[in-house]
Design a protein around this motif. Structure first.
Motif: not given
Length: 170
Positions: A4-6, A86-87, A78, A84, A80, A42
């Motif tokens: 995940c990115f975060r 949320d983004y 994108v 993941c 994911l 989300q």
């Protein structure tokens, strides 16, 4: 699949004063539009169908588009990871209508369920932002005026000095 990115914002609740929540018709996908112009997306898997929705899950595809003044623009897709939930879209354009769709990706032979889509419009910048910008511009103008006054005083002092004004004797 776990990338995940975060770090997910678990337990995030959209407060009415600082955020507006927009839900997809199926209820699995939510866009939380924050007052600072960012959007926290989300989602959960419970509304997507079978009792074990995470079995064979490979990830998610997030697609978007937004309406400009004269045309619709596609956003980059994108991909994911499966973990993941949320983004974060850090900066969304004000007064633009967005359409975001999220679709789970499963390993074959399981077919992908239909995408959950949400539409929303980001409110334009608040009056507070305009006041801050105007104050910064006004302060810059004042600093420029001070420099201009100092420059005029310097030029006047050096050009009008008595040494230059008196004629020279030979």
């Amino acid at each position: 699949g776990r990338l995940c990115f975060r770090t997910p914002a678990r337990g995030f609740q959209c407060a009415a004063r600082s955020c507006r929540a927009h839900r997809s018709p199926g209820g699995a996908f939510v866009a939380n539009v924050l007052r600072n112009g960012s959007v926290l997306l989300q989602w959960g898997l419970l509304h997507w169908g079978p009792p074990r929705p995470s079995a064979g899950l490979r990830g998610f595809a997030l697609n978007c588009s937004w309406d400009g003044t004269y045309t619709r623009f596609p956003c980059d897709s994108v991909e994911l990871g499966a973990a993941c939930r949320d983004y974060l879209l850090p900066e969304a354009h004000g007064s633009v209508r967005y359409r975001l769709c999220l679709q789970p990706r499963y390993a074959p032979p399981r077919p992908a369920p239909p995408a959950q889509c949400v539409e929303f419009r980001v409110e334009p910048a608040a009056m507070r932002d305009i006041v801050v910008a105007m104050t910064a511009v006004g302060g810059s103008i004042c600093v420029m005026l001070v420099f201009i006054c100092l420059l005029v005083a310097y030029i006047t002092e050096n050009l009008m000095s008595p040494a230059l004004a008196a004629p020279r004797r030979a």
